[in-house]
Design a protein around this motif. Structure first.
Motif, PDB file in Angstrom:
ATOM      1  N   SER A 170       0.837  -1.200   0.000  1.00 47.04           N
ATOM      2  CA  SER A 170       0.000   0.000   0.000  1.00 47.04           C
ATOM      3  C   SER A 170       0.870   1.247   0.000  1.00 47.04           C
ATOM      4  N   MET A 172       0.159   5.455   0.669  1.00 42.22           N
ATOM      5  CA  MET A 172      -0.876   6.404   1.083  1.00 42.22           C
ATOM      6  C   MET A 172      -0.882   7.682   0.226  1.00 42.22           C
ATOM      7  N   GLU A 252       8.980   3.647  -6.597  1.00 44.65           N
ATOM      8  CA  GLU A 252       9.090   2.640  -5.541  1.00 44.65           C
ATOM      9  C   GLU A 252       8.331   1.372  -5.889  1.00 44.65           C
TER      10      GLU A 252
ATOM     11  N   ARG B 209      15.253   1.362   8.066  1.00 44.78           N
ATOM     12  CA  ARG B 209      15.460   0.134   7.323  1.00 44.78           C
ATOM     13  C   ARG B 209      15.662   0.437   5.835  1.00 44.78           C
ATOM     14  N   THR B 212      13.075  -2.261  -0.375  1.00 46.69           N
ATOM     15  CA  THR B 212      11.809  -1.786  -0.935  1.00 46.69           C
ATOM     16  C   THR B 212      10.632  -2.387  -0.194  1.00 46.69           C
ATOM     17  N   PRO B 213       9.455  -1.722  -0.239  1.00 48.37           N
ATOM     18  CA  PRO B 213       9.330  -0.340  -0.675  1.00 48.37           C
ATOM     19  C   PRO B 213       9.903   0.604   0.372  1.00 48.37           C
ATOM     20  N   GLY B 214      10.782   1.487  -0.093  1.00 51.52           N
ATOM     21  CA  GLY B 214      11.419   2.402   0.823  1.00 51.52           C
ATOM     22  C   GLY B 214      10.594   3.653   1.068  1.00 51.52           C
ATOM     23  N   SER B 215       9.682   3.928   0.149  1.00 49.58           N
ATOM     24  CA  SER B 215       8.965   5.194   0.233  1.00 49.58           C
ATOM     25  C   SER B 215       8.159   5.317   1.514  1.00 49.58           C
ATOM     26  N   LEU B 216       8.212   6.498   2.092  1.00 49.90           N
ATOM     27  CA  LEU B 216       7.381   6.768   3.263  1.00 49.90           C
ATOM     28  C   LEU B 216       5.908   6.625   2.945  1.00 49.90           C
ATOM     29  N   LEU B 217       5.509   6.848   1.689  1.00 49.58           N
ATOM     30  CA  LEU B 217       4.103   6.676   1.316  1.00 49.58           C
ATOM     31  C   LEU B 217       3.636   5.275   1.675  1.00 49.58           C
ATOM     32  N   HIS B 218       4.559   4.320   1.584  1.00 48.07           N
ATOM     33  CA  HIS B 218       4.246   2.952   1.999  1.00 48.07           C
ATOM     34  C   HIS B 218       4.472   2.767   3.501  1.00 48.07           C
ATOM     35  N   VAL B 220       4.593   4.598   6.214  1.00 44.63           N
ATOM     36  CA  VAL B 220       3.738   5.190   7.252  1.00 44.63           C
ATOM     37  C   VAL B 220       2.448   4.389   7.451  1.00 44.63           C
ATOM     38  N   PHE B 221       2.042   3.628   6.439  1.00 43.97           N
ATOM     39  CA  PHE B 221       0.807   2.846   6.562  1.00 43.97           C
ATOM     40  C   PHE B 221       0.910   1.828   7.708  1.00 43.97           C
ATOM     41  N   ALA B 222       2.140   1.491   8.085  1.00 46.06           N
ATOM     42  CA  ALA B 222       2.347   0.578   9.217  1.00 46.06           C
ATOM     43  C   ALA B 222       1.733   1.124  10.501  1.00 46.06           C
ATOM     44  N   ALA B 248      13.530   8.030   9.310  1.00 46.49           N
ATOM     45  CA  ALA B 248      13.699   8.268   7.868  1.00 46.49           C
ATOM     46  C   ALA B 248      14.495   9.544   7.627  1.00 46.49           C
TER      47      ALA B 248
END
Lengths: 308, 308
Positions: A170, A172, A252, B209, B212-218, B220-222, B248
């Motif tokens: 996912s 966001m 990404e 860490r 991939t996926p390294g993007s914060l868009l992914h 932060v969903f955690a 990050a």
């Protein structure tokens, strides 16, 4: 005597957070009737999902309470009618069908709800609910590898092998764009609601650029400084930020997927923005069917033996 | 006859968006008096900055209108009293002193305003305003290389060589944390305002860490899915998200800087969180002086020949 293509065989519902779409489908897949209602789960007052269901599909099932009904989307979440627990990846259409949760719809018939999917990476779970149905609806091969992108509030990238959703991630993107535009300093200099096409392209390039600082925490600040220095017009900043975030997601997502030509499933205007991003990344993308949800619901109904 | 350490030599003001701190300083740097006022530039009604200045420093300058006054921070922005144009990096204390903008303070005396700094990378400008003064105040060597981290709403990482700010990068960490917590789905499961120390550490590790996926868009969903799966308590999710974003930023900031042991300048509780992040990254950080702004203002005043 009516032919197969005239006889109702399934009521299919794509029941999300903000909207509800419903179709009356014949045995051969022909759409006999369809409706859209602003009855997303957040709009159903007092949790009266049975009332919302009756207001939508009631006429179709009157006199025929055994007509099967199947719904996908947030209606199966904790905030929906009943929670349909996530099915763990890898997950096939059959596994999803086995995870259906069936409830008394209050009109003498039942409603089956499609479960969402979960997967896990680096000790962190990820979830989807509704997108699994669209993926199955867009999947035209049951052998080999297929990559899907479902852009939106919480975009999903999903990898399918031999008809099974192997893993997904996912992003966001849509929600981060919305909250930064509305609630952060980045929205202060923005004017207008349009996505300027050229500024979007410049944002895409900035979002896909490699090199440090790569973090979006840094890169999004450009949507302020380019405005401060009058290098982007106030009416262009929204498109620039949209491109920056979509570019970052696409870069990404492609790295995560290990390559491949994705099929984009989503609202046409948004799908077109993602197609531009993928083209810029040098990847040939295709746009999936607009009725992917309906196709997927029918596929799951067939796998569950609900429709013939 | 009063000694050098008793005679006022400078009125120094750290005048930001939400607060105003002021010091009356002797020639040898001794603080003779100090004040804090909730008169940040957003709180000054009708643009009456002269009134806010008089309410703060008026008594100090009464009968002595030629006592020099110097202010740094957002007071020099377009939304402040008068815009002090950005000085381009590399920038020394002398270059900053040459960029001072002096205005009639309305009390018979003048006020000099410190300019912000700008730098450019990958065709995108970056800016700071106020932090340049804190950096000069924390800089105890004028030869060699020094790395500074100024955490906050828009954190700054800055590289100084031989007393000149060579380049810097902004990270919207504090603001992104605030808007995601308050306005996105990530805040829905959060309870309480505290930063849970252990969840913060887990978030740090996740934010730093690689892979991939390294993007914060992914990533932060955690902060939602870990809550959904009850792996983080509702009271821990805020700390987890804070750690994820700071982790990050720190990973990216260190990569951007090319290494080095940073000096952290900022509010003590926040500086402590960054020190933990840097320790986890294997870097020995030090905490800068708490009165960096005052020290920097005095240094710039000396460079400008305003105080002796």
């Amino acid at each position: 005597m009516s032919s197969l293509s005239e006889r109702p065989a399934l009521i299919a519902l794509d029941w999300g957070t903000t909207s509800l779409r419903a179709w009356l489908v014949a045995g051969d897949g022909a759409v006999l009737d369809q409706l859209a209602r602003p009855l997303g789960i957040l709009a159903v007052e007092g949790g009266d999902f049975a009332g919302a269901f009756a207001a939508t599909a009631g006429a179709w099932r009157r006199g025929n309470p055994r007509l099967p009904a199947l719904a996908s989307g947030m209606i199966g979440s904790r905030q929906g009618w009943r929670e349909a627990p996530y099915v763990a990846c890898p997950a096939s259409a059959d596994a999803i069908a086995r995870g259906l949760v069936t409830l008394d719809a209050g009109d003498g018939g039942t409603l089956a709800i499609v479960p969402g999917l979960s997967c896990e990476a680096h000790g962190v779970p990820d979830v989807m609910r509704g997108e699994e149905t669209q993926i199955l609806g867009a999947l035209d091969v049951t052998v080999g590898r297929a990559l899907f992108v479902l852009p939106g509030t919480h975009s999903k990238w999903a990898l399918v092998e031999d008809g099974r959703v192997m893993r997904f991630a996912s992003f966001m993107t849509g929600e981060v764009f919305a909250v930064l535009s509305r609630h952060s300093i980045l929205g202060r200099l923005m004017e207008g609601e349009a996505i300027d096409a050229e500024a979007f392209a410049r944002g895409l390039a900035a979002g896909m650029r490699t090199g440090t600082p790569g973090s979006l925490l840094h890169r999004v600040f450009a949507a302020r400084t380019l405005g401060l220095f009058a290098r982007e017009a106030p009416t262009a900043l929204r498109g620039y930020l949209s491109g920056l975030l979509i570019g970052a997601e696409v870069a990404e997502g492609l790295a995560w997927s290990g390559g491949g030509a994705p099929t984009i499933i989503g609202e046409p205007a948004l799908a077109a923005l993602y197609a531009r991003a993928l083209t810029l990344a040098g990847v040939a993308a295709q746009i999936g069917p607009v009725d992917a949800a309906l196709r997927g619901l029918r596929r799951i109904a067939l796998a569950a033996g609900m429709a013939h």
